[in-house]
Design a protein around this motif. Structure first.
Motif, PDB file in Angstrom:
ATOM      1  N   VAL A  90       1.705   9.194  -6.211  1.00  0.00           N
ATOM      2  CA  VAL A  90       2.133  10.591  -6.054  1.00  0.00           C
ATOM      3  C   VAL A  90       3.420  10.889  -6.830  1.00  0.00           C
ATOM      4  CG1 VAL A  90       0.945  10.912  -3.859  1.00  0.00           C
ATOM      5  CG2 VAL A  90       3.352  10.212  -3.860  1.00  0.00           C
ATOM      6  N   LYS A  91       4.096   9.844  -7.290  1.00  0.00           N
ATOM      7  CA  LYS A  91       5.281   9.959  -8.151  1.00  0.00           C
ATOM      8  C   LYS A  91       6.436  10.733  -7.506  1.00  0.00           C
ATOM      9  CE  LYS A  91       2.353   9.760 -12.182  1.00  0.00           C
ATOM     10  NZ  LYS A  91       1.466  10.543 -12.961  1.00  0.00           N
ATOM     11  N   CYS A  92       6.589  10.606  -6.197  1.00  0.00           N
ATOM     12  CA  CYS A  92       7.707  11.265  -5.515  1.00  0.00           C
ATOM     13  C   CYS A  92       7.906  10.625  -4.143  1.00  0.00           C
ATOM     14  CB  CYS A  92       7.466  12.767  -5.374  1.00  0.00           C
ATOM     15  SG  CYS A  92       5.966  13.194  -4.476  1.00  0.00           S
ATOM     16  N   GLY A  93       8.990  10.999  -3.487  1.00  0.00           N
ATOM     17  CA  GLY A  93       9.281  10.491  -2.154  1.00  0.00           C
ATOM     18  C   GLY A  93      10.024   9.170  -2.190  1.00  0.00           C
ATOM     19  N   LYS A  94      10.479   8.756  -1.007  1.00  0.00           N
ATOM     20  CA  LYS A  94      11.206   7.494  -0.865  1.00  0.00           C
ATOM     21  C   LYS A  94      10.557   6.665   0.228  1.00  0.00           C
ATOM     22  CE  LYS A  94      15.686   9.195  -2.347  1.00  0.00           C
ATOM     23  NZ  LYS A  94      17.089   9.391  -2.024  1.00  0.00           N
ATOM     24  N   ILE A  95      10.728   5.360   0.111  1.00  0.00           N
ATOM     25  CA  ILE A  95      10.211   4.443   1.127  1.00  0.00           C
ATOM     26  C   ILE A  95      11.383   3.920   1.939  1.00  0.00           C
ATOM     27  CG2 ILE A  95       9.033   2.258   1.549  1.00  0.00           C
ATOM     28  CD1 ILE A  95       7.424   2.801  -1.005  1.00  0.00           C
ATOM     29  N   VAL A 127       0.838  -1.196   0.000  1.00  0.00           N
ATOM     30  CA  VAL A 127       0.000   0.000   0.000  1.00  0.00           C
ATOM     31  C   VAL A 127       0.879   1.255   0.000  1.00  0.00           C
ATOM     32  CG1 VAL A 127      -1.786   1.279   1.257  1.00  0.00           C
ATOM     33  CG2 VAL A 127      -1.883  -1.216   1.148  1.00  0.00           C
ATOM     34  N   VAL A 128       1.966   1.233   0.764  1.00  0.00           N
ATOM     35  CA  VAL A 128       2.898   2.368   0.788  1.00  0.00           C
ATOM     36  C   VAL A 128       3.539   2.535  -0.596  1.00  0.00           C
ATOM     37  CG1 VAL A 128       4.967   3.339   1.864  1.00  0.00           C
ATOM     38  CG2 VAL A 128       3.307   2.103   3.264  1.00  0.00           C
ATOM     39  N   GLU A 129       3.880   1.423  -1.237  1.00  0.00           N
ATOM     40  CA  GLU A 129       4.450   1.499  -2.582  1.00  0.00           C
ATOM     41  C   GLU A 129       3.445   2.056  -3.581  1.00  0.00           C
ATOM     42  OE1 GLU A 129       5.665  -2.591  -3.012  1.00  0.00           O
ATOM     43  OE2 GLU A 129       7.736  -2.123  -2.443  1.00  0.00           O
ATOM     44  N   TRP A 150       6.596   0.451   7.275  1.00  0.00           N
ATOM     45  CA  TRP A 150       7.253   1.030   6.106  1.00  0.00           C
ATOM     46  C   TRP A 150       6.884   2.505   6.055  1.00  0.00           C
ATOM     47  CZ3 TRP A 150      10.583  -2.102   3.668  1.00  0.00           C
ATOM     48  CH2 TRP A 150      10.460  -3.471   3.933  1.00  0.00           C
ATOM     49  N   MET A 151       7.867   3.374   5.845  1.00  0.00           N
ATOM     50  CA  MET A 151       7.640   4.815   5.862  1.00  0.00           C
ATOM     51  C   MET A 151       7.936   5.438   4.505  1.00  0.00           C
ATOM     52  SD  MET A 151       6.606   5.859   8.715  1.00  0.00           S
ATOM     53  CE  MET A 151       7.098   7.252   9.644  1.00  0.00           C
ATOM     54  N   TRP A 152       6.938   6.104   3.934  1.00  0.00           N
ATOM     55  CA  TRP A 152       7.155   6.950   2.769  1.00  0.00           C
ATOM     56  C   TRP A 152       7.482   8.336   3.311  1.00  0.00           C
ATOM     57  CZ3 TRP A 152       4.476  11.439   1.680  1.00  0.00           C
ATOM     58  CH2 TRP A 152       4.751  12.041   0.457  1.00  0.00           C
ATOM     59  N   THR A 153       8.535   8.946   2.790  1.00  0.00           N
ATOM     60  CA  THR A 153       8.964  10.260   3.270  1.00  0.00           C
ATOM     61  C   THR A 153       9.273  11.165   2.085  1.00  0.00           C
ATOM     62  OG1 THR A 153       9.923   9.260   5.249  1.00  0.00           O
ATOM     63  CG2 THR A 153      10.658  11.473   4.706  1.00  0.00           C
TER      64      THR A 153
END
Length: 161
Positions: free
Chosen positions: A73-78, A65-67, A98-101
């Motif tokens: 959103v086409k940006c950020g890192k996990i 789900v985080v992926e 898992w953190m999207w930032t």
């Protein structure tokens, strides 16, 4: 009188074709996830109280789900997996998070501009607060970051505040 119950169909169900989401639907999905699981964080310098780092984060135990959020959103890192300190069995963590930032201010601004129409009141208030923190002045000198030029979101926030 006897009743006969229909037996379940154990055969594999026919796969239905699912239409791909439109870009607008992807943003609405991402906003819904962000409203429930995300946060807007501002880290300030201890001595001055001036914002030195701004980030958007979304944390969940479901990596897929985080992926999907990141892909939409086409940006950020996990980042992760991290031990979830809140979910424990016998004193030990049981699930990972898992953190999207997202930390780049120019991209944060663009993303929040896309999110804005779909956000709830609490998140909107946090974003308006964030805007004011980034514009603070010290000793009459304006603090500015070259990445934080006037963006669509700032122009919009200027018009409502």
């Amino acid at each position: 009188m006897s009743f006969e119950l229909p037996l379940p169909n154990w055969e594999k169900p026919e796969k239905k074709k699912v239409e791909p989401l439109t870009d607008r639907e992807k943003i609405i999905y991402a906003v819904a996830l962000f409203e429930g699981e995300g946060c807007v964080a501002v880290r300030k310098k201890k001595k001055t109280g001036i914002a030195k780092a701004v980030k958007l984060q979304l944390g969940m135990t479901d990596k897929d789900v985080v992926e999907k959020f990141r892909d939409y959103v086409k940006c950020g890192k996990i980042y992760g997996p991290y031990a979830n300190k809140l979910i424990r069995v016998n004193g030990r963590p049981t699930k990972v998070v898992w953190m999207w930032t997202l930390t780049r201010r120019s991209i944060i601004s663009s993303l929040l501009h896309e999110f804005w129409p779909h956000l709830g009141e609490r998140r909107r208030a946090k974003i308006v607060e964030l805007r004011h923190l980034l514009d603070e002045k010290i000793l009459g000198e304006e603090i500015c970051n070259p990445l934080w030029n006037k963006t669509k979101l700032e122009i919009f926030l200027d018009s409502i505040t």
